[in-house]
Write an enzyme that holds these catalytic residues in place. Sequence first.
Site, short mmCIF file in Angstrom:
data_model
loop_
_atom_site.label_atom_id
_atom_site.label_comp_id
_atom_site.label_asym_id
_atom_site.label_seq_id
_atom_site.Cartn_x
_atom_site.Cartn_y
_atom_site.Cartn_z
N CYS A 62 -1.63 7.04 -23.27
CA CYS A 62 -2.26 8.11 -24.05
C CYS A 62 -3.67 7.64 -24.39
O CYS A 62 -4.05 6.50 -24.16
CB CYS A 62 -1.50 8.34 -25.34
SG CYS A 62 0.21 8.80 -25.09
N ARG A 102 -6.10 9.52 -19.24
CA ARG A 102 -4.96 8.73 -19.75
C ARG A 102 -3.80 9.62 -20.15
O ARG A 102 -2.69 9.15 -20.43
CB ARG A 102 -5.40 7.88 -20.94
CG ARG A 102 -6.51 6.90 -20.66
CD ARG A 102 -6.89 6.14 -21.92
NE ARG A 102 -5.77 5.37 -22.43
CZ ARG A 102 -5.46 4.14 -22.00
NH1 ARG A 102 -6.19 3.59 -21.06
NH2 ARG A 102 -4.43 3.50 -22.48
N TRP A 160 0.21 11.60 -23.31
CA TRP A 160 0.99 11.60 -22.06
C TRP A 160 2.42 11.34 -22.52
O TRP A 160 2.78 10.22 -22.82
CB TRP A 160 0.50 10.50 -21.13
CG TRP A 160 1.16 10.50 -19.80
CD1 TRP A 160 2.23 9.74 -19.40
CD2 TRP A 160 0.83 11.31 -18.66
NE1 TRP A 160 2.57 10.04 -18.12
CE2 TRP A 160 1.73 10.99 -17.63
CE3 TRP A 160 -0.15 12.28 -18.42
CZ2 TRP A 160 1.68 11.59 -16.38
CZ3 TRP A 160 -0.19 12.87 -17.16
CH2 TRP A 160 0.72 12.53 -16.17
N ASN A 166 -0.39 4.71 -28.81
CA ASN A 166 -0.23 4.64 -27.36
C ASN A 166 0.76 3.51 -27.11
O ASN A 166 0.56 2.40 -27.56
CB ASN A 166 -1.57 4.33 -26.67
CG ASN A 166 -1.38 4.14 -25.17
OD1 ASN A 166 -0.45 4.70 -24.59
ND2 ASN A 166 -2.22 3.32 -24.57
N GLY A 167 1.85 3.81 -26.39
CA GLY A 167 2.85 2.78 -26.10
C GLY A 167 4.23 3.34 -26.30
O GLY A 167 4.44 4.55 -26.32
N GLU A 199 6.31 3.52 3.81
CA GLU A 199 5.36 3.79 2.72
C GLU A 199 4.01 3.14 3.02
O GLU A 199 2.96 3.71 2.80
CB GLU A 199 5.92 3.30 1.39
CG GLU A 199 4.99 3.42 0.21
CD GLU A 199 4.43 4.82 -0.02
OE1 GLU A 199 4.96 5.80 0.57
OE2 GLU A 199 3.42 4.94 -0.74
N LYS A 223 0.44 5.18 3.19
CA LYS A 223 -0.75 4.78 2.43
C LYS A 223 -1.92 4.56 3.37
O LYS A 223 -3.03 5.02 3.14
CB LYS A 223 -0.46 3.46 1.67
CG LYS A 223 0.42 3.57 0.48
CD LYS A 223 -0.28 4.06 -0.76
CE LYS A 223 -0.15 5.52 -1.02
NZ LYS A 223 1.08 6.21 -0.87
N GLU A 277 -3.23 7.89 5.16
CA GLU A 277 -3.71 9.02 4.34
C GLU A 277 -5.06 8.72 3.70
O GLU A 277 -5.77 9.65 3.33
CB GLU A 277 -2.69 9.40 3.27
CG GLU A 277 -2.52 8.44 2.12
CD GLU A 277 -1.62 9.02 1.02
OE1 GLU A 277 -1.73 10.22 0.71
OE2 GLU A 277 -0.81 8.26 0.49
N HIS A 307 12.82 0.83 22.52
CA HIS A 307 13.25 2.18 22.94
C HIS A 307 12.08 3.12 23.09
O HIS A 307 12.25 4.34 23.06
CB HIS A 307 14.26 2.72 21.92
CG HIS A 307 15.47 1.86 21.80
ND1 HIS A 307 16.49 1.84 22.73
CD2 HIS A 307 15.80 0.91 20.89
CE1 HIS A 307 17.41 0.95 22.39
NE2 HIS A 307 17.03 0.37 21.26
N LYS A 327 -3.44 16.06 -4.98
CA LYS A 327 -2.60 15.12 -5.72
C LYS A 327 -1.19 15.69 -5.91
O LYS A 327 -0.22 14.98 -5.83
CB LYS A 327 -3.21 14.82 -7.09
CG LYS A 327 -2.39 13.83 -7.92
CD LYS A 327 -2.19 12.52 -7.18
CE LYS A 327 -1.25 11.58 -7.90
NZ LYS A 327 -0.90 10.40 -7.08
C1 AGP Z 1 1.47 9.88 -1.84
O1 AGP Z 1 0.49 8.87 -1.53
C2 AGP Z 1 1.06 11.21 -1.33
N1 AGP Z 1 -0.16 11.58 -1.97
C3 AGP Z 1 2.13 12.29 -1.33
O2 AGP Z 1 2.97 11.97 -0.24
C4 AGP Z 1 3.05 12.45 -2.57
O3 AGP Z 1 3.86 11.33 -2.70
C5 AGP Z 1 3.94 13.69 -2.33
O4 AGP Z 1 3.10 14.83 -2.27
C6 AGP Z 1 5.00 13.88 -3.39
O5 AGP Z 1 4.41 14.12 -4.63
P1 AGP Z 1 5.33 14.10 -5.94
O6 AGP Z 1 5.88 12.71 -6.04
O7 AGP Z 1 4.40 14.43 -7.07
O8 AGP Z 1 6.42 15.10 -5.76
#
Ligand code: AGP
Length: 609
Positions: free
Chosen positions: A2, A27, A74, A100-101, A482, A486, A489, A505, A604
């Site tokens: 927060c 925050r 938050w 905050n905490g 994962e 990363k 993207e 394969h 996001k």
């Molecule tokens: C993660 O690096 C991506 N930006 C994206 O895959 C994200 O994880 C996905 O859109 C799911 O979002 P959420 O966890 O908010 O549901």
Amino acid sequence: MCGIVGYIGKRRAQDVLLSGLSKLEYRGYDSAGVAILHEGAFQLEKSVGRLSVLADRLEVDPLAGSQGIGHTRWATHGRPSDANAHPHADCSSAFVVVHNGIIENYLELRDDLMARGHQFASETDTEAVAHLLEEHWTGDLMETVLRALRDIRGAYALGIMAAAEPGKMIAVRKHSPLVIGIGEGENFIASDIPAVLEYTRNVYILEEGELAVVTAAGVSCFTLEGVPVDYKPFRVTWDAVAAEKGGYAHFMKKEIHEQPKAVRDTLSGRLLDDGTRIDLPELGWSEAMALDIDRIHIVACGTSYHAGLVGKVAIETLARIPVDVEIASEYRYRNPIVTDRTLILVISQSGETADTLAALRGARARGNRVLAITNVVGSSVAREADDVIVTWAGPEISVASTKAYTTQLVALYLFAAYVAKLRGAVDPQALLTLAHELTEIPEKLEELLDTAPVIEEIAREFSAWSDAFFLGRGLDYAVALEGALKYKEISYIHAEAYPAGELKHGTLALIVEGVPVVAMVTQDDVYEKSLSNIKEVKARDAHVLALAWAGDTQTHKSVDRVLYVPRTIPFLAPLMLIVPLQLLAYYASVARGNDVDKPRNLAKSVTVE
Ligand code: AGP
């Protein structure tokens, strides 16, 4: 996480508070509020929603006074609402508090204070502090604060004022950041430097376990035992934008480095008795409820889906419940085979991803119980699930999810242990080992983050290539997925993850001289197999970077470079491996001059199909 701001001086406090809070919205921003002292009484204005809602109210009805505290929230305990917004007051509004905490023992404090006749107006852990001050009041604010703090367990940054002591504000820091801004005839407190930069660049960052008594004329600092502390302010040279990122170049790098704290916060109140007991108090499930589950469908998108793949291994290993992990955009249009004993576990950082939310609604329409793991209290997913485990990563600003992923893994490990214990499915010693290893993760993450410069150099080499492959077996493969996401993207380099045993394969046809391959080698039960897969790609002259345990003596013989990660049990390897992979992606993106925090074509939170 927060945002806290406090001011005492000659200006109109509300202007300073609103300006400071606007710099701290990164925050937390689900609600906000201010408390301003005027003519011996506190005027409180609090509102759910963005800071602009509060600002609009104060524009219509401004508050007089030149001493106040403010907060942008938050939510961790108690959904976003006007009542749950900070500041919080005691029964007679003699004290106001922003926090905050996480106060781990707030439920017992609350019960005890209510038994003594205190009336609570919110669901928050923070309000207990205001009533504790009322309970401990000695006529001296600092002494009262020190007494009250002895009853509190957890993490806190606090801003406190008492109507009986106008002209004084107290700031306290324990595990959550607080800075003091030092002006001319005016002084400030804040969660982070950006909030005070408009007024002063002379800043003192409170040390762990320190308390500051702030007046317009000056600042005195003490330990929590009341011993005076000699503090030395420094001059901030960052610009405001850089300051919001805590001096980091990008939010992503800041959030990667916040992971030790995010993991520590997510474990707090759930890893108990000095790390020997795991509990999820927010679930409160019975043994019968846990035994009634005969299958689990984990449903998510993107990084959250990758976390689900680790969750599958964790739950099947500990609780022996069969788990399917499903992409939400596929699952929502399927007619899944479920019974009324199938638990649907949705994972979503934002809690607003359209496909995940649709899958959740479909599950509830079929009468299935839904558990959500989310980072946003009050999000649609959190509100519509039957049960919620909140990850306490704080707001994640960068599009590339990092600290949310690691805290999702922590939540999944905790859930797997919680259900396994209820079902009597796991050896108590195994749970003890898991709990102990979890307590050590934050420190091991700190150690890992120190290797960032080495990874930066490797990433620069990798960024020259138009492909990259990420390989692993078992949990190492789940992390490879994962890592590849990363990488691609934010660097815009084509990257794929493969089960190491799958290479022959088909994929091996793509491996030619120099192609970068990142190979994870932490799963002891398939160690030799993993090494032989590495030799397959090395035989085609790939450029192989391996991620292995510190102390590994074989891997370096077969690869170009090894990044060693602090050893933990193989079961928890994803919590270690993901950090070098996040940093590799980050630095490759920087090397390519990309917009790291806002990569092209991406949002996001994907709130539309
Ligand atoms: C993660 O690096 C991506 N930006 C994206 O895959 C994200 O994880 C996905 O859109 C799911 O979002 P959420 O966890 O908010 O549901």
